[in-house]
Design a protein around this motif. Structure first.
Motif, PDB file in Angstrom:
ATOM      1  N   SER A  64       0.838  -1.211   0.000  1.00 26.18           N
ATOM      2  CA  SER A  64       0.000   0.000   0.000  1.00 26.18           C
ATOM      3  C   SER A  64       0.866   1.251   0.000  1.00 26.18           C
ATOM      4  CB  SER A  64      -0.938   0.002   1.206  1.00 26.18           C
ATOM      5  OG  SER A  64      -0.201  -0.082   2.413  1.00 26.18           O
TER       6      SER A  64
ATOM      7  N   MET B 268       2.381   1.648  -3.461  1.00 28.48           N
ATOM      8  CA  MET B 268       1.429   2.140  -4.459  1.00 28.48           C
ATOM      9  C   MET B 268       1.198   3.644  -4.295  1.00 28.48           C
ATOM     10  SD  MET B 268       0.461  -0.228  -6.594  1.00 28.48           S
ATOM     11  CE  MET B 268      -1.222  -0.060  -7.195  1.00 28.48           C
ATOM     12  N   ARG B 269       1.196   4.115  -3.063  1.00 30.72           N
ATOM     13  CA  ARG B 269       1.034   5.559  -2.833  1.00 30.72           C
ATOM     14  C   ARG B 269       2.240   6.323  -3.390  1.00 30.72           C
ATOM     15  NH1 ARG B 269      -1.679   4.052   2.010  1.00 30.72           N
ATOM     16  NH2 ARG B 269       0.287   3.928   3.142  1.00 30.72           N
TER      17      ARG B 269
ATOM     18  N   LEU C 280       4.202   5.300  -5.749  1.00 31.93           N
ATOM     19  CA  LEU C 280       4.163   5.147  -7.204  1.00 31.93           C
ATOM     20  C   LEU C 280       3.195   6.159  -7.821  1.00 31.93           C
ATOM     21  CD1 LEU C 280       5.471   3.330  -9.339  1.00 31.93           C
ATOM     22  CD2 LEU C 280       3.526   1.780  -9.118  1.00 31.93           C
ATOM     23  N   GLY C 281       2.139   6.471  -7.087  1.00 28.31           N
ATOM     24  CA  GLY C 281       1.163   7.437  -7.570  1.00 28.31           C
ATOM     25  C   GLY C 281       1.724   8.835  -7.697  1.00 28.31           C
TER      26      GLY C 281
ATOM     27  N   SER D  91       5.133   4.400 -14.724  1.00 27.44           N
ATOM     28  CA  SER D  91       4.545   4.223 -13.399  1.00 27.44           C
ATOM     29  C   SER D  91       3.098   3.745 -13.509  1.00 27.44           C
ATOM     30  CB  SER D  91       4.616   5.530 -12.598  1.00 27.44           C
ATOM     31  OG  SER D  91       3.967   6.582 -13.293  1.00 27.44           O
ATOM     32  N   ALA D  92       2.371   4.265 -14.506  1.00 26.73           N
ATOM     33  CA  ALA D  92       0.985   3.833 -14.705  1.00 26.73           C
ATOM     34  C   ALA D  92       0.929   2.358 -15.094  1.00 26.73           C
ATOM     35  CB  ALA D  92       0.322   4.688 -15.785  1.00 26.73           C
TER      36      ALA D  92
ATOM     37  N   LYS E  63       1.606   0.189 -12.005  1.00 28.53           N
ATOM     38  CA  LYS E  63       0.401   0.100 -11.159  1.00 28.53           C
ATOM     39  C   LYS E  63      -0.632  -0.841 -11.783  1.00 28.53           C
ATOM     40  CE  LYS E  63      -0.275   4.596 -10.828  1.00 28.53           C
ATOM     41  NZ  LYS E  63      -0.948   5.868 -10.471  1.00 28.53           N
TER      42      LYS E  63
ATOM     43  N   LEU F 170      -2.086  -4.300 -10.073  1.00 26.39           N
ATOM     44  CA  LEU F 170      -3.518  -4.444  -9.805  1.00 26.39           C
ATOM     45  C   LEU F 170      -4.164  -5.595 -10.585  1.00 26.39           C
ATOM     46  CD1 LEU F 170      -4.486  -0.666  -9.749  1.00 26.39           C
ATOM     47  CD2 LEU F 170      -4.493  -2.232  -7.799  1.00 26.39           C
TER      48      LEU F 170
END
Length: 212
Positions: free
Chosen positions: A152, A155-156, A158-159, A166-167, A170, A174
């Motif tokens: 988690s 992922m934050r 990476l955002g 990066s997209a 993710k 997912l």
């Protein structure tokens, strides 16, 4: 009539001529010739061009200098060992693949009637008695894995990055898919209305359609 007059069976004579021709063809067929024909016969069924390129490059680099120009019938265990021994302990993964490719080419030559006899590149019950097992000389070093409890936070973080890379990462995390499946994704595979991504069989490792 001349053959019969000379006491020769024409049918047996024809068989002898055919067998002799096959033997001459076998002597003329080099290992490189067989390798080229094997690749040509099988590359249509391989998943990507990279696999075919690896076949060409490894045979050209390691095998051809030793026995490429020799008759495929003359390939013996001594020649196979001459190829493998210099790289078996230093480039074990590559050496193992080279051995498998030599075995496949020689199996093709046997099936095609270009040679006879056992396959000198066979591992089980043969080369396993002459070379140490891969697990004894190769220590696999895996990439460090991210502890699942930290995903988690990752992922934050990476955002916070912009861009396709990066997209895509993710998206891969997912959907729990393979890198090649993510990189090769196209819009016509994705139904945004149904919220489903259908990866066609031709792009999966299993060869089966996969729905996410």
């Amino acid at each position: 009539r001349t053959l019969v007059h000379d006491g020769v069976d024409p049918i047996e004579n024809r068989r002898d001529v055919i067998a002799s021709k096959r033997l001459d063809d076998a002597k003329a067929m080099t290992f490189d010739d067989c390798a080229k024909r094997y690749i040509a016969a099988h590359e249509a069924g391989w998943r990507n061009n990279k696999h075919a390129a690896q076949w060409h490059s490894t045979l050209e680099k390691y095998v051809s200098p030793v026995m490429g120009r020799l008759s495929v019938q003359s390939i013996d265990v001594g020649l196979v060992m001459k190829v493998l021994e210099p790289i078996w302990t230093t480039r074990t993964e590559t050496a193992s693949r080279v051995r498998g490719r030599i075995e496949a080419v020689i199996d093709w030559a046997n099936a095609g009637g270009y040679r006879t006899g056992d396959n000198p590149a066979r591992w089980r019950g043969h080369l396993e008695n002459l070379l140490p097992h891969r697990s004894k000389v190769q220590r696999v070093k895996h990439h460090a894995a991210l502890p699942y409890a930290d995903i988690s936070n990752f992922m934050r973080e990476l955002g916070g990055f912009d861009g396709a890379a990066s997209a895509a990462l993710k998206f891969l995390i997912l959907t729990a898919t393979r890198t090649s499946e993510t990189i090769g994704a196209t819009w016509n595979e994705i139904d945004l209305g149904e919220k489903i991504w259908i990866i066609p069989a031709g792009r999966t490792k299993t060869g089966n359609e996969h729905r996410v």
